[in-house]
Write a protein that holds these residues in place. Sequence first.
Motif, PDB file in Angstrom:
ATOM      1  N   GLU A 171       0.852  -1.189   0.000  1.00 37.76           N
ATOM      2  CA  GLU A 171       0.000   0.000   0.000  1.00 37.76           C
ATOM      3  C   GLU A 171       0.894   1.248   0.000  1.00 37.76           C
ATOM      4  O   GLU A 171       1.699   1.450   0.908  1.00 37.76           O
ATOM      5  N   ASP A 172       0.757   2.061  -1.034  1.00 33.91           N
ATOM      6  CA  ASP A 172       1.587   3.263  -1.186  1.00 33.91           C
ATOM      7  C   ASP A 172       1.306   4.244  -0.057  1.00 33.91           C
ATOM      8  O   ASP A 172       0.149   4.452   0.319  1.00 33.91           O
ATOM      9  N   LEU A 173       2.355   4.855   0.485  1.00 35.30           N
ATOM     10  CA  LEU A 173       2.171   5.814   1.570  1.00 35.30           C
ATOM     11  C   LEU A 173       1.625   7.159   1.089  1.00 35.30           C
ATOM     12  O   LEU A 173       1.139   7.947   1.900  1.00 35.30           O
ATOM     13  N   LEU A 174       1.704   7.419  -0.194  1.00 30.63           N
ATOM     14  CA  LEU A 174       1.189   8.678  -0.718  1.00 30.63           C
ATOM     15  C   LEU A 174      -0.328   8.733  -0.528  1.00 30.63           C
ATOM     16  O   LEU A 174      -1.052   7.839  -0.973  1.00 30.63           O
ATOM     17  N   ASN A 175      -0.806   9.743   0.181  1.00 30.28           N
ATOM     18  CA  ASN A 175      -2.243   9.929   0.461  1.00 30.28           C
ATOM     19  C   ASN A 175      -2.841   8.780   1.270  1.00 30.28           C
ATOM     20  O   ASN A 175      -4.056   8.583   1.267  1.00 30.28           O
ATOM     21  N   ILE A 176      -1.995   8.038   1.989  1.00 27.27           N
ATOM     22  CA  ILE A 176      -2.499   6.867   2.708  1.00 27.27           C
ATOM     23  C   ILE A 176      -3.440   7.257   3.843  1.00 27.27           C
ATOM     24  O   ILE A 176      -4.387   6.528   4.150  1.00 27.27           O
ATOM     25  N   VAL A 177      -3.211   8.403   4.464  1.00 26.22           N
ATOM     26  CA  VAL A 177      -4.070   8.813   5.576  1.00 26.22           C
ATOM     27  C   VAL A 177      -5.500   9.035   5.089  1.00 26.22           C
ATOM     28  O   VAL A 177      -6.459   8.592   5.727  1.00 26.22           O
ATOM     29  N   ASP A 178      -5.625   9.690   3.949  1.00 19.10           N
ATOM     30  CA  ASP A 178      -6.967   9.905   3.396  1.00 19.10           C
ATOM     31  C   ASP A 178      -7.633   8.572   3.053  1.00 19.10           C
ATOM     32  O   ASP A 178      -8.843   8.386   3.291  1.00 19.10           O
ATOM     33  N   ARG A 179      -6.861   7.641   2.499  1.00 18.89           N
ATOM     34  CA  ARG A 179      -7.426   6.343   2.114  1.00 18.89           C
ATOM     35  C   ARG A 179      -7.843   5.533   3.339  1.00 18.89           C
ATOM     36  O   ARG A 179      -8.885   4.872   3.328  1.00 18.89           O
ATOM     37  N   VAL A 180      -7.027   5.589   4.395  1.00 18.77           N
ATOM     38  CA  VAL A 180      -7.392   4.875   5.619  1.00 18.77           C
ATOM     39  C   VAL A 180      -8.629   5.481   6.258  1.00 18.77           C
ATOM     40  O   VAL A 180      -9.569   4.766   6.648  1.00 18.77           O
ATOM     41  N   LYS A 181      -8.654   6.790   6.365  1.00 19.22           N
ATOM     42  CA  LYS A 181      -9.790   7.444   7.023  1.00 19.22           C
ATOM     43  C   LYS A 181     -11.077   7.274   6.225  1.00 19.22           C
ATOM     44  O   LYS A 181     -12.171   7.277   6.812  1.00 19.22           O
ATOM     45  N   ALA A 182     -10.961   7.101   4.924  1.00 23.06           N
ATOM     46  CA  ALA A 182     -12.151   6.828   4.120  1.00 23.06           C
ATOM     47  C   ALA A 182     -12.740   5.463   4.479  1.00 23.06           C
ATOM     48  O   ALA A 182     -13.937   5.229   4.314  1.00 23.06           O
ATOM     49  N   ILE A 183     -11.880   4.570   4.975  1.00 19.21           N
ATOM     50  CA  ILE A 183     -12.323   3.232   5.374  1.00 19.21           C
ATOM     51  C   ILE A 183     -12.745   3.194   6.830  1.00 19.21           C
ATOM     52  O   ILE A 183     -13.842   2.728   7.166  1.00 19.21           O
ATOM     53  N   THR A 184     -11.872   3.666   7.710  1.00 20.89           N
ATOM     54  CA  THR A 184     -12.073   3.507   9.156  1.00 20.89           C
ATOM     55  C   THR A 184     -12.683   4.731   9.821  1.00 20.89           C
ATOM     56  O   THR A 184     -13.230   4.626  10.921  1.00 20.89           O
ATOM     57  N   GLY A 185     -12.507   5.880   9.199  1.00 18.24           N
ATOM     58  CA  GLY A 185     -12.976   7.133   9.810  1.00 18.24           C
ATOM     59  C   GLY A 185     -12.050   7.645  10.888  1.00 18.24           C
ATOM     60  O   GLY A 185     -12.329   8.691  11.491  1.00 18.24           O
ATOM     61  N   ARG A 186     -10.909   6.950  11.129  1.00 14.53           N
ATOM     62  CA  ARG A 186     -10.061   7.329  12.254  1.00 14.53           C
ATOM     63  C   ARG A 186      -8.672   6.711  12.118  1.00 14.53           C
ATOM     64  O   ARG A 186      -8.495   5.669  11.503  1.00 14.53           O
ATOM     65  N   ILE A 187      -7.702   7.372  12.715  1.00 14.06           N
ATOM     66  CA  ILE A 187      -6.390   6.797  12.978  1.00 14.06           C
ATOM     67  C   ILE A 187      -6.047   7.188  14.408  1.00 14.06           C
ATOM     68  O   ILE A 187      -5.954   8.370  14.734  1.00 14.06           O
ATOM     69  N   ASP A 188      -5.904   6.199  15.280  1.00 12.37           N
ATOM     70  CA  ASP A 188      -5.693   6.451  16.696  1.00 12.37           C
ATOM     71  C   ASP A 188      -4.224   6.470  17.086  1.00 12.37           C
ATOM     72  O   ASP A 188      -3.858   7.023  18.127  1.00 12.37           O
ATOM     73  N   LEU A 189      -3.377   5.852  16.262  1.00  8.14           N
ATOM     74  CA  LEU A 189      -1.951   5.760  16.544  1.00  8.14           C
ATOM     75  C   LEU A 189      -1.231   5.496  15.235  1.00  8.14           C
ATOM     76  O   LEU A 189      -1.744   4.779  14.378  1.00  8.14           O
ATOM     77  N   VAL A 190      -0.039   6.092  15.101  1.00  9.59           N
ATOM     78  CA  VAL A 190       0.820   5.809  13.950  1.00  9.59           C
ATOM     79  C   VAL A 190       2.086   5.126  14.444  1.00  9.59           C
ATOM     80  O   VAL A 190       2.741   5.613  15.368  1.00  9.59           O
ATOM     81  N   HIS A 191       2.414   3.987  13.843  1.00  8.00           N
ATOM     82  CA  HIS A 191       3.727   3.374  14.006  1.00  8.00           C
ATOM     83  C   HIS A 191       4.587   3.891  12.853  1.00  8.00           C
ATOM     84  O   HIS A 191       4.426   3.456  11.709  1.00  8.00           O
ATOM     85  N   ALA A 192       5.457   4.845  13.156  1.00  3.04           N
ATOM     86  CA  ALA A 192       6.277   5.499  12.134  1.00  3.04           C
ATOM     87  C   ALA A 192       7.592   4.742  11.986  1.00  3.04           C
ATOM     88  O   ALA A 192       8.562   5.003  12.700  1.00  3.04           O
TER      89      ALA A 192
END
Length: 256
Positions: A171-192
Motif C-alpha cells: 500500500e503506497d504511503l502517498l495519500n495513505i491517511v486519506d485512504r485509511v480514514k475513508a475506510i475507518t474514519g479514524r487513525i488512533d496511533l501511527v507506528h512510524a
Amino acid sequence: MRIGAHVDPADPLAEAAARKADVVQFFLADPQGWKNPLPRADAQALKDSDLQVFIHAPYIVNVASPNNRIRIPSRKLMQVHAEAAATVGASGLIVHGGHVDKGDLADGFANWRKALEQHKDTGVPILIENTAGGDNACARKFDALAQLWDTVGDLNVGFCLDTCHAHAGGEDLLNIVDRVKAITGRIDLVHANGSKDGFDSGRDRHDNLFGGGSPGTLDAELVAAVVRAAGAPVVVETPGGADGQGADIAYLRAHL
C-alpha cells in the motif's frame, strides 16, 4: 503532537527519558507466548506520569483464525492484556489484524466481530493494526481492511497505521491517511517505521528513519508526511536503542 517509542518493558519511564519521548509502547508479557501479564510495580507511576502509554498485544494473538486452538486462546489473551493495560493507564491495546491461512477471509472478519462482541470493556480501546505479510491477512491490503471495517466498525474499535507494514504490504504511503480514514474514519496511533525491504515485499523488517541505522527503502520525508497528516500519537518501533530511536523521534519533531 506526541511522539515516542516502543521500549523494553523493564523500565519504560527511564527508557522514555533516554529518548526524550512523550509516548511509550511496550509488551506486558512475552510477545511470542501465551502467558498472562503479571502485576507491575510501576503501574501507578506510569498512570501518574505525563507519558501517554500504549500496550502491544503479543504477536501470536490471532482472533481471526479458523483454528479453535488459536482463536479462542487469542480472545482470552486479548481480554487479559486489555485488563492489564488499564492498570497502567494505557490509551490503547494494539492487536495485529490477523489472518486465516488458507481459509475464507469472510470467516476471519466474522471471527473478529465475535471477539469484539465478547470482549469486556476495560476502558482501553482495541486498536487493530495493519500488517505486512500474508495472502489471507485481514488488514494487509486495504480492500480487505474495508471489508473488516464493514464488519466491526460499529463496535468502537480503533486503528493503528504502521508505515513499514503498509509499504511492505503493498500500500503506497502517498495519500495513505486519506485512504485509511475513508475506510475507518479514524487513525488512533501511527507506528512510524522505516522498512528494510521493498514495496509489497511482504516482509516485516523495520528500519530507522534517520541516523540510527542503515538507510532503508522508505523515504523518511514520506513517513513524516504521513505523521503530519494523521495528527495522531506516534510510536517509532525502530532499531538502535535509545540512540537510534531518539534520532528518529528528533527527526519527526523537526519535520512537523
